[in-house]
Write an enzyme that holds these catalytic residues in place. Structure first.
Site, PDB file in Angstrom:
ATOM      1  N   TRP A 102      36.029  22.324 -53.055  1.00  0.00           N
ATOM      2  CA  TRP A 102      37.475  22.336 -53.291  1.00  0.00           C
ATOM      3  C   TRP A 102      37.930  23.682 -53.841  1.00  0.00           C
ATOM      4  O   TRP A 102      38.990  24.189 -53.475  1.00  0.00           O
ATOM      5  CB  TRP A 102      37.904  21.182 -54.189  1.00  0.00           C
ATOM      6  N   ASP A 172      42.547  22.463 -61.137  1.00  0.00           N
ATOM      7  CA  ASP A 172      42.622  21.321 -60.231  1.00  0.00           C
ATOM      8  C   ASP A 172      41.841  20.183 -60.889  1.00  0.00           C
ATOM      9  O   ASP A 172      40.616  20.238 -60.984  1.00  0.00           O
ATOM     10  CB  ASP A 172      42.006  21.706 -58.872  1.00  0.00           C
ATOM     11  N   LYS A 196      42.672   9.425 -56.820  1.00  0.00           N
ATOM     12  CA  LYS A 196      41.337   9.241 -57.383  1.00  0.00           C
ATOM     13  C   LYS A 196      41.398   8.377 -58.645  1.00  0.00           C
ATOM     14  O   LYS A 196      40.814   7.303 -58.679  1.00  0.00           O
ATOM     15  CB  LYS A 196      40.665  10.583 -57.678  1.00  0.00           C
TER      16      LYS A 196
HETATM   17  C1  LIG Z   1      40.830  15.061 -53.260  1.00  0.00           C
HETATM   18  C2  LIG Z   1      40.869  16.423 -53.804  1.00  0.00           C
HETATM   19  C3  LIG Z   1      41.742  17.400 -53.297  1.00  0.00           C
HETATM   20  C4  LIG Z   1      42.589  17.200 -52.057  1.00  0.00           C
HETATM   21  O1  LIG Z   1      43.615  16.326 -52.236  1.00  0.00           O
HETATM   22  P1  LIG Z   1      44.589  15.919 -51.021  1.00  0.00           P
HETATM   23  O2  LIG Z   1      45.563  15.029 -51.722  1.00  0.00           O
HETATM   24  O3  LIG Z   1      43.762  15.231 -49.989  1.00  0.00           O
HETATM   25  O4  LIG Z   1      45.210  17.157 -50.505  1.00  0.00           O
HETATM   26  C5  LIG Z   1      41.767  18.634 -53.908  1.00  0.00           C
HETATM   27  N1  LIG Z   1      40.981  18.895 -54.966  1.00  0.00           N
HETATM   28  C6  LIG Z   1      40.116  17.984 -55.466  1.00  0.00           C
HETATM   29  C7  LIG Z   1      39.263  18.329 -56.640  1.00  0.00           C
HETATM   30  C8  LIG Z   1      40.036  16.725 -54.900  1.00  0.00           C
HETATM   31  O5  LIG Z   1      39.185  15.816 -55.399  1.00  0.00           O
END
Ligand SMILES: *Cc1c(COP(=O)(O)O)cnc(C)c1O
Length: 361
Positions: A102, A172, A196
């Site tokens: 990511w 993030d 999540k």
């Molecule tokens: C799931 C995830 C994303 C992507 O999220 P989307 O909503 O699918 O764009 C980005 N960063 C992390 C750490 C993730 O777990």
């Protein structure tokens, strides 16, 4: 209904009491005779709910007054673009830390808008470690430092908050916001897509410090991608994803009732430690991540004999253990054990793994 445990990485399990509440009030929300899905985002009841969810998040994470909370569309990846578009103007470079896929996706997107300086990377360990900050390159001229607090695919998580001094720290936290206490004042910006730990897919939470809202976005930045417009309009600049926002608000109330983020942290440690402990003891299963970098949220593991993977997954599903297939990029297995996963789910998984090992080991 038979009991299943959902180990999907995202969209992921939601707390059952929340889904029951959604079901009960689906056709008639707040005595309005209408569904929350059918009413205006600018109606009093929805705006009140939105404010309350914001306050609940503020309470849960002790978010100081000089931070705005935004509920936005476009997911985690939307933030990969929004962050550079809004924060880079006036600077030449942005600093990124690579600890998994990511983080690398985020910096690839940023390269469209600026020079990216990768100041640390654990690629040489195949993303099984977190580089200590003492080893990071200098970033004093950067617009911000971006890192991923929990790498959902690689199963690694930071155990410390980087100290970036005057340079804005951007994180993030898509897969671990709301799972442990946090000193928000150390950050310039935190973002997390909901699917999540927070709610259904469709809404993304952004916590942004006031001074960063004052940075002028790049001139070509679409209105929908400008933080300041969303902030000035209390996340009602356009029609927000009202239903995912509503469910997320209920999840925030649930976390409060359950004892807050400290309690979520305690439970996440119990769940993940039980699983890692079993994996480490076994010679049949293996987790490659260095102890101090192991994620409390996403436990990856491989079988000694990869030919058994399909059998493992089929039998797991037959036993009600769903979504254990690893990300297509890494292969192997992954158990995502977010806030809504009860300890009984992990205990059941461990029993299944023991039994599978006994028959095939
Ligand atoms: C799931 C995830 C994303 C992507 O999220 P989307 O909503 O699918 O764009 C980005 N960063 C992390 C750490 C993730 O777990």
């Amino acid at each position: 209904m038979t009991q299943v445990y959902n180990f999907n990485a995202g969209p992921a399990m939601l707390p059952i009491p929340v889904m029951q509440q959604v079901k009960e009030e689906l056709l008639d929300w707040n005595g309005l005779g209408m569904s929350v899905m059918e009413i205006s985002h600018r109606s009093k009841p929805f705006m009140k709910f939105g404010k309350q969810s914001e306050q609940d998040l503020r309470d849960l994470l002790n978010i100081p007054d000089n931070y705005k909370i935004l509920f936005l569309p476009a997911g985690g990846r939307g933030q990969f673009s929004m962050v550079p578009m809004n924060l880079i103007n006036g600077y030449k470079t942005a600093a990124y830390v690579h600890t998994g896929i990511w983080g690398t996706h985020a910096s690839e997107e940023a390269e469209r808008y600026c020079d990216v300086n990768v100041i640390a990377s654990s690629e040489s360990t195949r993303y099984t470690t977190i580089p200590p900050q003492a080893q990071w390159q200098s970033f004093s001229d950067a617009a911000y430092v971006h890192y991923v607090d929990n790498e959902t695919v690689n199963g690694v998580e930071f155990s410390f908050t980087p100290n970036t001094g005057d340079v804005a720290l951007v994180s993030d936290m898509s897969s671990n916001l709301l799972t442990r206490p946090l000193d928000v004042s150390k950050y310039g910006l935190i973002y997390a897509c909901a699917q999540k730990n927070i709610g259904p897919a469709g809404v993304t939470i952004v916590i942004i410090r006031d001074d960063l809202l004052k940075r002028e976005p790049l001139p070509t930045t679409p209105c929908m991608y400008r933080y300041h417009l969303h902030a000035e309009n209390d996340s009602l600049y356009n029609t927000p994803p009202t239903f995912p926002w509503y469910v997320s608000g209920l999840v925030l109330q649930w976390v409060k009732r359950e004892g807050g983020v400290a309690e979520m942290d305690r439970r996440s440690k119990l769940r993940s430690q039980a699983l890692y402990h079993y994996i480490d003891k076994s010679s049949f299963y293996h987790n490659p991540v260095e102890q101090s970098a192991r994620s409390r949220m996403n436990v990856i593991f491989n079988l000694a004999d990869s030919k058994l993977e399909d059998d493992f997954l089929h039998q797991a599903e037959a036993a009600g253990l769903m979504g254990l297939k690893g990300h297509r990029y890494l292969g192997g297995m992954r158990a995502s054990i977010y806030n809504a996963m009860p300890q009984s789910g992990v205990d059941t998984l461990i029993s299944f793994m023991q039994e599978f090992e006994r028959r095939h080991g």
